[in-house]
Motif scaffolding. Structure first.
Motif, PDB file in Angstrom:
ATOM      1  N   SER A  76       0.807  -1.218   0.000  1.00 41.61           N
ATOM      2  CA  SER A  76       0.000   0.000   0.000  1.00 41.61           C
ATOM      3  C   SER A  76       0.841   1.270   0.000  1.00 41.61           C
ATOM      4  CB  SER A  76      -0.964   0.005   1.196  1.00 41.61           C
ATOM      5  OG  SER A  76      -0.250   0.061   2.406  1.00 41.61           O
ATOM      6  N   SER A  77       2.101   1.182   0.385  1.00 43.25           N
ATOM      7  CA  SER A  77       2.974   2.362   0.438  1.00 43.25           C
ATOM      8  C   SER A  77       3.860   2.512  -0.790  1.00 43.25           C
ATOM      9  CB  SER A  77       3.881   2.277   1.673  1.00 43.25           C
ATOM     10  OG  SER A  77       3.123   2.118   2.837  1.00 43.25           O
ATOM     11  N   LYS A  78       3.935   1.466  -1.614  1.00 42.06           N
ATOM     12  CA  LYS A  78       4.924   1.418  -2.701  1.00 42.06           C
ATOM     13  C   LYS A  78       4.806   2.563  -3.700  1.00 42.06           C
ATOM     14  CE  LYS A  78       4.588  -1.322  -6.219  1.00 42.06           C
ATOM     15  NZ  LYS A  78       4.553  -2.438  -7.142  1.00 42.06           N
ATOM     16  N   GLU A  79       3.641   2.782  -4.261  1.00 44.68           N
ATOM     17  CA  GLU A  79       3.499   3.796  -5.317  1.00 44.68           C
ATOM     18  C   GLU A  79       3.855   5.189  -4.822  1.00 44.68           C
ATOM     19  OE1 GLU A  79       3.183   3.370  -8.597  1.00 44.68           O
ATOM     20  OE2 GLU A  79       3.272   1.244  -8.125  1.00 44.68           O
ATOM     21  N   ARG A  80       3.396   5.511  -3.631  1.00 44.93           N
ATOM     22  CA  ARG A  80       3.676   6.831  -3.068  1.00 44.93           C
ATOM     23  C   ARG A  80       5.179   6.997  -2.821  1.00 44.93           C
ATOM     24  NH1 ARG A  80       4.610  11.336  -2.232  1.00 44.93           N
ATOM     25  NH2 ARG A  80       3.728  12.714  -0.676  1.00 44.93           N
ATOM     26  N   PHE A  81       5.810   5.965  -2.294  1.00 42.04           N
ATOM     27  CA  PHE A  81       7.246   6.030  -2.033  1.00 42.04           C
ATOM     28  C   PHE A  81       8.022   6.160  -3.342  1.00 42.04           C
ATOM     29  CE2 PHE A  81      11.348   3.713  -1.290  1.00 42.04           C
ATOM     30  CZ  PHE A  81      11.956   4.728  -0.585  1.00 42.04           C
ATOM     31  N   LYS A  82       7.616   5.379  -4.327  1.00 40.76           N
ATOM     32  CA  LYS A  82       8.294   5.399  -5.630  1.00 40.76           C
ATOM     33  C   LYS A  82       8.228   6.786  -6.267  1.00 40.76           C
ATOM     34  CE  LYS A  82       6.891   3.080  -9.127  1.00 40.76           C
ATOM     35  NZ  LYS A  82       6.225   2.091  -9.921  1.00 40.76           N
ATOM     36  N   ARG A  83       7.117   7.479  -6.090  1.00 44.00           N
ATOM     37  CA  ARG A  83       6.984   8.838  -6.651  1.00 44.00           C
ATOM     38  C   ARG A  83       7.972   9.815  -6.020  1.00 44.00           C
ATOM     39  NH1 ARG A  83       1.382   7.781  -6.756  1.00 44.00           N
ATOM     40  NH2 ARG A  83       1.030   8.944  -4.841  1.00 44.00           N
ATOM     41  N   GLU A  84       8.379   9.531  -4.794  1.00 44.00           N
ATOM     42  CA  GLU A  84       9.352  10.397  -4.114  1.00 44.00           C
ATOM     43  C   GLU A  84      10.749  10.264  -4.729  1.00 44.00           C
ATOM     44  OE1 GLU A  84       8.852  12.585  -1.557  1.00 44.00           O
ATOM     45  OE2 GLU A  84       6.704  12.159  -1.574  1.00 44.00           O
ATOM     46  N   LEU A  85      11.006   9.149  -5.381  1.00 41.01           N
ATOM     47  CA  LEU A  85      12.323   8.873  -5.960  1.00 41.01           C
ATOM     48  C   LEU A  85      12.265   9.152  -7.462  1.00 41.01           C
ATOM     49  CD1 LEU A  85      13.070   5.499  -4.136  1.00 41.01           C
ATOM     50  CD2 LEU A  85      13.550   7.822  -3.339  1.00 41.01           C
ATOM     51  N   ASP A  86      12.475  10.387  -7.826  1.00 39.20           N
ATOM     52  CA  ASP A  86      12.369  10.792  -9.223  1.00 39.20           C
ATOM     53  C   ASP A  86      13.590  10.330 -10.010  1.00 39.20           C
ATOM     54  OD1 ASP A  86      11.274  12.094 -11.447  1.00 39.20           O
ATOM     55  OD2 ASP A  86      12.552  13.835 -11.085  1.00 39.20           O
ATOM     56  N   GLY A  87      13.378   9.483 -11.004  1.00 41.95           N
ATOM     57  CA  GLY A  87      14.490   9.007 -11.817  1.00 41.95           C
ATOM     58  C   GLY A  87      14.578   7.490 -11.898  1.00 41.95           C
ATOM     59  N   ILE A  88      13.614   6.802 -11.300  1.00 41.44           N
ATOM     60  CA  ILE A  88      13.588   5.338 -11.408  1.00 41.44           C
ATOM     61  C   ILE A  88      13.210   4.978 -12.836  1.00 41.44           C
ATOM     62  CG2 ILE A  88      12.303   3.276 -10.732  1.00 41.44           C
ATOM     63  CD1 ILE A  88      12.161   4.537  -7.919  1.00 41.44           C
ATOM     64  N   GLN A  89      13.950   4.058 -13.431  1.00 42.43           N
ATOM     65  CA  GLN A  89      13.720   3.712 -14.828  1.00 42.43           C
ATOM     66  C   GLN A  89      12.974   2.397 -15.004  1.00 42.43           C
ATOM     67  OE1 GLN A  89      17.942   4.294 -15.245  1.00 42.43           O
ATOM     68  NE2 GLN A  89      17.599   5.837 -16.814  1.00 42.43           N
ATOM     69  N   ILE A  90      13.211   1.432 -14.126  1.00 38.28           N
ATOM     70  CA  ILE A  90      12.608   0.104 -14.273  1.00 38.28           C
ATOM     71  C   ILE A  90      12.188  -0.392 -12.896  1.00 38.28           C
ATOM     72  CG2 ILE A  90      12.991  -2.284 -15.041  1.00 38.28           C
ATOM     73  CD1 ILE A  90      15.247  -1.085 -16.865  1.00 38.28           C
ATOM     74  N   GLU A  91      11.015  -1.028 -12.845  1.00 36.47           N
ATOM     75  CA  GLU A  91      10.525  -1.564 -11.572  1.00 36.47           C
ATOM     76  C   GLU A  91      10.440  -3.084 -11.633  1.00 36.47           C
ATOM     77  OE1 GLU A  91       6.513  -1.703  -8.830  1.00 36.47           O
ATOM     78  OE2 GLU A  91       6.710  -0.089 -10.292  1.00 36.47           O
ATOM     79  N   LEU A  92      10.837  -3.720 -10.540  1.00 38.98           N
ATOM     80  CA  LEU A  92      10.706  -5.174 -10.390  1.00 38.98           C
ATOM     81  C   LEU A  92       9.963  -5.467  -9.099  1.00 38.98           C
ATOM     82  CD1 LEU A  92      14.276  -6.588 -11.169  1.00 38.98           C
ATOM     83  CD2 LEU A  92      12.285  -6.684 -12.648  1.00 38.98           C
ATOM     84  N   GLN A  93       9.112  -6.469  -9.155  1.00 37.24           N
ATOM     85  CA  GLN A  93       8.440  -6.986  -7.957  1.00 37.24           C
ATOM     86  C   GLN A  93       9.003  -8.387  -7.758  1.00 37.24           C
ATOM     87  OE1 GLN A  93       5.492  -5.405  -6.468  1.00 37.24           O
ATOM     88  NE2 GLN A  93       5.527  -6.930  -4.848  1.00 37.24           N
ATOM     89  N   ALA A  94       9.525  -8.686  -6.587  1.00 40.36           N
ATOM     90  CA  ALA A  94      10.143  -9.991  -6.377  1.00 40.36           C
ATOM     91  C   ALA A  94       9.694 -10.610  -5.061  1.00 40.36           C
ATOM     92  CB  ALA A  94      11.659  -9.864  -6.397  1.00 40.36           C
ATOM     93  N   THR A  95       9.359 -11.908  -5.130  1.00 39.83           N
ATOM     94  CA  THR A  95       9.000 -12.647  -3.916  1.00 39.83           C
ATOM     95  C   THR A  95      10.057 -13.696  -3.584  1.00 39.83           C
ATOM     96  OG1 THR A  95       7.691 -14.219  -5.203  1.00 39.83           O
ATOM     97  CG2 THR A  95       6.513 -12.347  -4.253  1.00 39.83           C
ATOM     98  N   ASP A  96      10.943 -13.983  -4.546  1.00 42.21           N
ATOM     99  CA  ASP A  96      12.089 -14.851  -4.263  1.00 42.21           C
ATOM    100  C   ASP A  96      13.244 -14.429  -5.174  1.00 42.21           C
ATOM    101  OD1 ASP A  96      12.472 -16.772  -6.629  1.00 42.21           O
ATOM    102  OD2 ASP A  96      10.341 -17.037  -6.197  1.00 42.21           O
TER     103      ASP A  96
END
Length: 139
Positions: A105-125
């Motif tokens: 629930s916090s991910k999108e908001r946090f990611k917006r604070e970090l301007d310049g991210i180019q690629i996102e990965l979601q990992a469970t292992d």
């Protein structure tokens, strides 16, 4: 401190360290964690530029969620040296359900604070964020 939609604030150090990684390449990676008692995202660990991918993965806990930013260097098919900044949402299957919910629930908001991210990965292992995954997503 910025206020997140989930109620999690983002500690200013999170943005400052990210800007140093992005602009000055001071770090290879930054690992962030949510301090539930303080209701904020804070810097957990940083990796020096000389650190490698294995150092990064060794610093991710096996049973706790984290956010991470990794500065990935690679060579293109045209033999050009390039770099991509990855955002990783690390939520292992073995982590607590409450923790997974808070991080999700916090991910999108946090990611917006970090301007310049180019690629996102979601990992469970670890296999979901192997070097081969980084390489294929970077090109």
């Amino acid at each position: 401190m910025a206020n997140a939609a989930s109620g999690m604030a983002v500690n200013d150090e999170c943005k400052l360290k990210f800007l140093e990684l992005k602009a000055k390449r001071t770090y290879r990676y930054i690992i962030y964690k949510i301090e539930e008692k303080q209701k904020q995202v804070v810097v957990d660990k940083v990796g020096e530029p000389a650190n490698c991918y294995d150092d990064f993965t060794a610093n991710l806990p096996a049973d706790e969620c984290r956010y991470a930013v990794y500065d990935f260097d690679f060579v293109t098919e045209e033999n050009c040296q390039k770099s991509r900044i990855f955002f990783i949402a690390w939520c292992p299957d073995t982590s607590r359900v409450r923790s997974k919910m808070i991080y999700a629930s916090s991910k999108e908001r946090f990611k917006r604070e970090l301007d310049g991210i180019q690629i996102e990965l979601q990992a469970t292992d670890p296999t979901e964020m192997g070097l081969d995954v980084f390489q294929s997503r970077a090109n």
